[in-house]
Design a protein around this motif. Sequence first.
Motif, PDB file in Angstrom:
ATOM      1  N   GLU A   1     -68.527  28.580 -64.672  1.00 28.96           N
ATOM      2  CA  GLU A   1     -67.971  29.553 -63.730  1.00 28.96           C
ATOM      3  C   GLU A   1     -67.148  28.833 -62.665  1.00 28.96           C
ATOM      4  N   VAL A   2     -65.937  29.305 -62.466  1.00 23.47           N
ATOM      5  CA  VAL A   2     -65.078  28.720 -61.441  1.00 23.47           C
ATOM      6  C   VAL A   2     -65.598  29.089 -60.058  1.00 23.47           C
ATOM      7  N   GLN A   3     -65.745  28.087 -59.206  1.00 19.09           N
ATOM      8  CA  GLN A   3     -66.150  28.333 -57.820  1.00 19.09           C
ATOM      9  C   GLN A   3     -65.284  27.517 -56.888  1.00 19.09           C
ATOM     10  N   LEU A   4     -64.907  28.138 -55.790  1.00 21.00           N
ATOM     11  CA  LEU A   4     -64.158  27.481 -54.735  1.00 21.00           C
ATOM     12  C   LEU A   4     -64.868  27.777 -53.426  1.00 21.00           C
ATOM     13  N   VAL A   5     -65.263  26.731 -52.705  1.00 25.05           N
ATOM     14  CA  VAL A   5     -66.024  26.915 -51.474  1.00 25.05           C
ATOM     15  C   VAL A   5     -65.312  26.205 -50.332  1.00 25.05           C
ATOM     16  N   GLU A   6     -64.832  27.015 -49.385  1.00 23.48           N
ATOM     17  CA  GLU A   6     -64.126  26.477 -48.231  1.00 23.48           C
ATOM     18  C   GLU A   6     -65.086  26.181 -47.095  1.00 23.48           C
ATOM     19  N   SER A   7     -64.683  25.243 -46.238  1.00 27.26           N
ATOM     20  CA  SER A   7     -65.447  24.927 -45.032  1.00 27.26           C
ATOM     21  C   SER A   7     -64.506  24.300 -44.019  1.00 27.26           C
ATOM     22  N   GLY A   8     -65.022  24.135 -42.804  1.00 28.79           N
ATOM     23  CA  GLY A   8     -64.241  23.446 -41.779  1.00 28.79           C
ATOM     24  C   GLY A   8     -63.620  24.342 -40.727  1.00 28.79           C
ATOM     25  N   SER A  25     -65.436  23.719 -58.429  1.00 31.32           N
ATOM     26  CA  SER A  25     -66.333  23.425 -59.535  1.00 31.32           C
ATOM     27  C   SER A  25     -66.077  24.413 -60.662  1.00 31.32           C
ATOM     28  N   GLY A  26     -66.508  24.044 -61.874  1.00 29.61           N
ATOM     29  CA  GLY A  26     -66.395  24.942 -63.008  1.00 29.61           C
ATOM     30  C   GLY A  26     -65.092  24.847 -63.787  1.00 29.61           C
ATOM     31  N   ASP A  72     -58.291  15.323 -53.304  1.00 31.88           N
ATOM     32  CA  ASP A  72     -59.014  14.156 -53.797  1.00 31.88           C
ATOM     33  C   ASP A  72     -59.621  14.581 -55.133  1.00 31.88           C
ATOM     34  N   ASN A  73     -58.962  14.216 -56.217  1.00 31.42           N
ATOM     35  CA  ASN A  73     -59.433  14.656 -57.525  1.00 31.42           C
ATOM     36  C   ASN A  73     -60.803  14.083 -57.883  1.00 31.42           C
ATOM     37  N   ALA A  74     -61.122  12.908 -57.351  1.00 29.63           N
ATOM     38  CA  ALA A  74     -62.432  12.301 -57.630  1.00 29.63           C
ATOM     39  C   ALA A  74     -63.565  13.115 -57.009  1.00 29.63           C
ATOM     40  N   LYS A  75     -63.242  13.830 -55.944  1.00 26.51           N
ATOM     41  CA  LYS A  75     -64.246  14.649 -55.255  1.00 26.51           C
ATOM     42  C   LYS A  75     -64.052  16.136 -55.531  1.00 26.51           C
ATOM     43  N   ASN A  76     -63.120  16.481 -56.427  1.00 28.08           N
ATOM     44  CA  ASN A  76     -62.834  17.894 -56.710  1.00 28.08           C
ATOM     45  C   ASN A  76     -62.579  18.679 -55.426  1.00 28.08           C
ATOM     46  N   SER A  77     -61.824  18.077 -54.529  1.00 28.34           N
ATOM     47  CA  SER A  77     -61.656  18.664 -53.207  1.00 28.34           C
ATOM     48  C   SER A  77     -60.203  18.816 -52.794  1.00 28.34           C
ATOM     49  N   TYR A  94     -57.960  30.973 -47.157  1.00 27.60           N
ATOM     50  CA  TYR A  94     -58.476  30.955 -48.523  1.00 27.60           C
ATOM     51  C   TYR A  94     -57.919  29.758 -49.289  1.00 27.60           C
ATOM     52  N   CYS A  95     -58.767  29.181 -50.084  1.00 31.36           N
ATOM     53  CA  CYS A  95     -58.386  28.200 -51.086  1.00 31.36           C
ATOM     54  C   CYS A  95     -58.253  28.968 -52.403  1.00 31.36           C
ATOM     55  N   ALA A  96     -57.187  28.715 -53.159  1.00 32.93           N
ATOM     56  CA  ALA A  96     -56.980  29.458 -54.396  1.00 32.93           C
ATOM     57  C   ALA A  96     -56.386  28.553 -55.460  1.00 32.93           C
ATOM     58  N   ARG A  97     -56.868  28.707 -56.687  1.00 32.57           N
ATOM     59  CA  ARG A  97     -56.339  27.927 -57.796  1.00 32.57           C
ATOM     60  C   ARG A  97     -55.014  28.489 -58.246  1.00 32.57           C
ATOM     61  N   ASP A  98     -54.104  27.623 -58.616  1.00 35.51           N
ATOM     62  CA  ASP A  98     -52.780  28.047 -59.044  1.00 35.51           C
ATOM     63  C   ASP A  98     -52.694  28.123 -60.567  1.00 35.51           C
ATOM     64  N   SER A  99     -52.051  29.187 -61.026  1.00 35.28           N
ATOM     65  CA  SER A  99     -51.777  29.316 -62.450  1.00 35.28           C
ATOM     66  C   SER A  99     -50.388  29.916 -62.590  1.00 35.28           C
ATOM     67  N   TRP A 100     -49.393  29.085 -62.793  1.00 38.82           N
ATOM     68  CA  TRP A 100     -48.015  29.535 -62.910  1.00 38.82           C
ATOM     69  C   TRP A 100     -47.613  30.421 -61.734  1.00 38.82           C
ATOM     70  N   TYR A 101     -47.786  29.898 -60.543  1.00 36.89           N
ATOM     71  CA  TYR A 101     -47.391  30.531 -59.286  1.00 36.89           C
ATOM     72  C   TYR A 101     -48.148  31.830 -59.013  1.00 36.89           C
TER      73      TYR A 101
END
Lengths: 116, 110
Positions: A1-8, A25-26, A72-77, A94-101
């Motif tokens: 399952e795709v998860q995106l968790v923002e903080s800060g 993650s995911g 940081d790809n090593a930290k998936n961040s 919001y953090c959001a994954r990109d898929s063809w814009y």
Amino acid sequence: EVQLVESGGGLVKPGGSLRLSCVASGFAFNTYGMNWVRQAPGKGLEWVSSISNSGYVYYADSLRGRFSISRDNAKNSLYLQMNSLRAEDTALYYCARDSWYSQDYWGQGTLVSVSS
Amino acid sequence: QSALTQPPSASGSPGQSVTIPCTGTSSDVGGYNYVSWYQQHPGKAPKVIIYGVTKRPSGVPDRFSGSKSGNTASLTVSGLQAEDEADYYCSSYAGSGKVVFGGGTKLTVL
């Protein structure tokens, strides 16, 4: 399952700085571009910045160099460094994954409030 | 990089169809087939319902459809249901790696 968790997020005075983080993650983080999108209270969505899987960065014209996106790809961040903050930067980020814009997965957001 | 133009509100009765337009320019909507539509319920994160102008992600009902003509994209919701009441946003690729959103449309199911 795709998860995106923002903080800060948090309360900061005008002119101050904040660094937002997003842990993914995911999915294979290093193969996707990522975005930051913000939403001021009661307002619409505004694209802020994106970074490609290979590190190319793009920003909304309105930011005028105050924000910096990185990953940081090593930290998936994913990160967003925000400087010289103004009241008008107050928003849910919001953090959001990109898929063809298109942004195909979104986190729940982290709230940034800029006030004296 | 100006926001795309959407009507602030739209409405329809259950079972009816409603179409929400999204107007841009030849530099964004008209120039690329990268228009997306998002549904946002109160207090929730946006969810993509249309991408690439006409494509539906897995799990999105086929009541939702997208189209484009010139500089205007459109989202059509057919067979309106109560749960379709939400805010809808369009977005488009605007060149040079940038994305632009519309101002949003509040859809009310009467």
